[in-house]
Design an enzyme around this catalytic site. Structure first.
Site, short mmCIF file in Angstrom:
data_model
loop_
_atom_site.label_atom_id
_atom_site.label_comp_id
_atom_site.label_asym_id
_atom_site.label_seq_id
_atom_site.Cartn_x
_atom_site.Cartn_y
_atom_site.Cartn_z
N ASN A 1 50.96 86.07 42.35
CA ASN A 1 52.42 86.02 42.34
C ASN A 1 52.79 84.72 41.63
OD1 ASN A 1 55.18 85.95 43.00
ND2 ASN A 1 54.78 84.95 44.97
N GLY A 2 53.71 84.80 40.65
CA GLY A 2 54.14 83.60 39.94
C GLY A 2 53.95 83.74 38.44
N HIS B 1 95.26 85.23 32.70
CA HIS B 1 94.74 84.51 31.53
C HIS B 1 93.66 85.29 30.80
CE1 HIS B 1 97.06 80.95 32.58
NE2 HIS B 1 96.77 81.26 33.84
N TRP C 1 56.60 92.69 40.34
CA TRP C 1 57.88 92.57 39.66
C TRP C 1 57.55 91.94 38.31
CZ3 TRP C 1 61.10 88.73 37.62
CH2 TRP C 1 62.44 89.11 37.43
#
Ligand code: M6R
Length: 609
Positions: free
Chosen positions: A98-99, A505, A74
């Site tokens: 990962n990280g 609103h 990712w």
């Protein structure tokens, strides 16, 4: 984000790695790759896109070897491309990560001065080159790793192999999840337990700072100074089947349908009906501390934040204790005014969400008792908390959170009952009455699931629309937020959740015949007010989908669709509405042909801030 895996044993590594990556694909899926030691040389194969592309690349079966590592990505640094895909190589060393390495730019400058050439835009590549650099003066890959981690800032789970060490994988953890498992003449590592379940039940959840060396028959854990560290193995009893789709077309639908069981499992063994009390053995927060709690903080992200908001309405109404709810990324930087006798509750499915974890650390630093509501056993949040209530949902694979939400709300019900009984705000009879409401939930959710066909009709009518508005009041205001979040993340339709009374609103300016409005209107003291809001959007020609309590007939001629949830106490209604809204989002998304388990741009576990 990103999933890592490793195997060293007697069997062909590539199929074990790819099979494991399939189970980790929810963590990221823009590219993937594996590295296998083949006749003394590490061969790397990488592909852009989903794992099926990597499988295609490997289909010739030419990658032979019994040790390897793999990765599903990712993207954080650098676009999804083959060059940026892991594993990354430097000389005879190959790694997956990962990280995020936060100081990668300064490290890169030094490494370039040393002569290393960079081939990717990733932060990870500095680690492979640093390892290669330290390897020149180290006796082993683990020694080089020990030197490298001293230089890294950020969060990481890393695994590496070296051509000179044909039977060892080295893996390290700092701030990202990592589990290792020992099998029959084989060792495994992964970002979570799901890829390991088919191979072994005995797992070690590594802790920050741990460095593990995996060989076919052994796993050795050490600290950065090289001293052996003893880590107790945990027996994980999730079935391998629980991680599969179980006959459903995708994980999301399966997980939606698992919710009656999740409620039963999360309640099971955690109450005494005779005394009307909740029994939460892992709470580790004494009755005295709970009695003295003046204020409760709840911090979470995304869907878990919505369950935290439900918790606020619930606890304030049941216990008359003020509850402050924050998003993790806001809490951690806003200098919260926590007092030492405040109770801090962190909610997270994964237990690895970076902002929620950081918020829990901050609360602890400020002296609060930290309780977590977590699904993943042994996760960082569970380990870093004073007490924990596990939600027992089993693995939630689909990126969109569904059953985790339900488990979290049930855990909050149990907690509210527990505190209420300790403080004697609730007597035994009250406790039994609440337990009856909790125990009715599985059947009520099943009733909603049986009406899926009605929801499919709604989806068919509205799935081509571009905007949706969700309105709710009180404890169902967070459910309007959750319904809108679910729709936007899996169907890519713009959706807003609003407090029904706030609609006038501003958002009412958007309302016209092209904007379906979903209104949550349970029989409750605010029912008439919610119906007035419904009439206001109807007067502007908006199509209306009304979710009401069973037996409510008056909206029949007014709303375009009316869906009934079983009669329940208003505080129980959030789970029932949520299940219906999950189905609505799911069916709209599938009609739009979205891959619901892996929606674009999202990752299951957000382990970076
Ligand atoms: O694992 P966590 O519960 O801490 O995750 C929090 C969010 O990232 C998560 O709920 C996210 O919003 C989901 N995609 C929602 O479906």
């Amino acid at each position: 984000m990103c999933g890592i895996i490793g195997y060293v044993g007697q069997e062909q590594a590539s199929s074990i790695l790819v099979d494991g990556l399939k189970r980790l694909e929810y963590r990221g899926y823009d590219s993937s790759g594996i590295a296998v030691l083949q006749r003394g040389h590490v061969e790397v194969r990488r592909s852009v896109g989903k794992l099926a592309n990597l499988e295609q690349t490997l289909s010739g079966g030419d990658l032979q070897g019994t040790m390897g590592i793999g990765h599903t990505r990712w993207a954080t640094h650098g676009k999804p491309s083959e060059q940026n895909a892991h594993p990354h190589r430097s000389g005879n060393i190959v790694i997956v990560h990962n990280g995020i390495i936060e100081n990668y730019l300064s490290l890169k400058v030094h490494l370039q001065q040393e002569g290393f050439q960079f081939e990717s835009e990733t932060d990870t590549e500095v680690v492979s080159h640093l390892l290669a650099s330290y390897m020149k003066q180290s006796q082993s890959l683990s020694e080089a790793f020990r030197s490298v981690v001293r230089e890294l800032q950020g969060s990481y789970a890393l695994a590496g192999i070296c051509e000179d060490e044909p039977h060892a994988i080295v893996t390290v953890r700092s701030g990202c999840p990592l589990v290792v498992g020992q099998g029959e003449k084989a060792s495994y590592l992964a970002s979570d337990v799901t890829p390991l379940l088919t191979h072994t039940r005995d797992m070690i959840f590594l802790e920050d700072g741990d460095i593990a060396v995996l060989t076919p028959g052994d796993i050795t854990v050490m600290a950065v100074d090289g001293h052996r560290v003893k880590r107790k193995p945990t027996t994980v009893d999730w079935s391998a089947d629980a991680a599969e789709k179980g006959g459903f077309p995708n994980f999301m639908l399966k997980e939606i349908h698992e919710q009656p069981q999740v409620i039963l499992d999360t309640l099971r063994g955690r109450y005494s009906y005779d005394s009307g009390e909740a029994d939460l053995p892992d709470l580790s927060i004494t009755s005295e501390e709970l009695s003295n709690t003046k204020r409760i903080w709840i911090v979470a992200c995304g869907t878990s934040w919505h369950s935290g908001l439900v918790g606020k309405y619930l606890i304030e109404e049941m216990l008359r204790t003020p509850v402050q709810v924050d998003i993790g990324s806001e809490f951690r930087y806003r200098e919260p005014m926590i007092q030492p006798d405040d109770l801090f509750i962190a909610i997270s499915q994964s237990g690895e969400t970076a902002d929620t974890l950081a918020a829990a650390h901050e609360a602890k630093r400020l002296g609060a008792r930290v309780l977590s509501i977590v699904n993943v056993v042994g996760s960082s949040l569970a380990r870093d908390s004073d007490g924990v209530i596990y939600t027992r949902c089993g693995p939630e694979v689909s990126v969109a959170s569904t059953k985790a939400f339900t488990g979290q709300v049930v855990a909050l019900y149990l907690l509210a009952l527990h505190i209420g009984r300790i403080r004697q705000q609730l007597m035994a009879d009250d406790g039994r009455w609440w337990l009856d409401q909790f125990r009715a939930l599985p059947g009520q959710v099943e009733h909603i699931l049986r009406q899926e066909a009605e929801i499919i009709s709604m989806a068919k009518r509205f799935y081509t629309k571009s905007n949706f508005l969700y309105l709710g009041r009180g404890i169902n205001y967070p459910i309007a937020l959750e319904g809108a979040l679910k729709l936007k993340e899996i169907s890519y339709i713009h959706a807003e959740g609003y407090a029904a009374g706030e609609m006038k609103h501003g958002p009412i300016a958007l309302v016209d015949e092209e904007m379906p409005v979903v209104v949550l209107a349970p029989r409750h003291r605010l029912y008439e007010k919610t119906v007035s809001n419904l009439m206001e959007v109807k007067a502007r020609n908006a199509p209306v989908i009304a979710f009401v309590s069973e037996g409510e007939r008056e909206l029949g001629g007014i709303a375009d669709f009316v869906f009934s949830i079983p009669h329940s106490h208003p505080l129980m209604s959030p789970i029932l509405f949520t299940v219906a809204l999950q189905l609505l989002a799911y069916h709209i998304a599938t009609l739009r042909e979205v891959d619901v388990d892996r929606p674009r741009n999202l990752a299951k576990s957000v382990t970076v801030e």
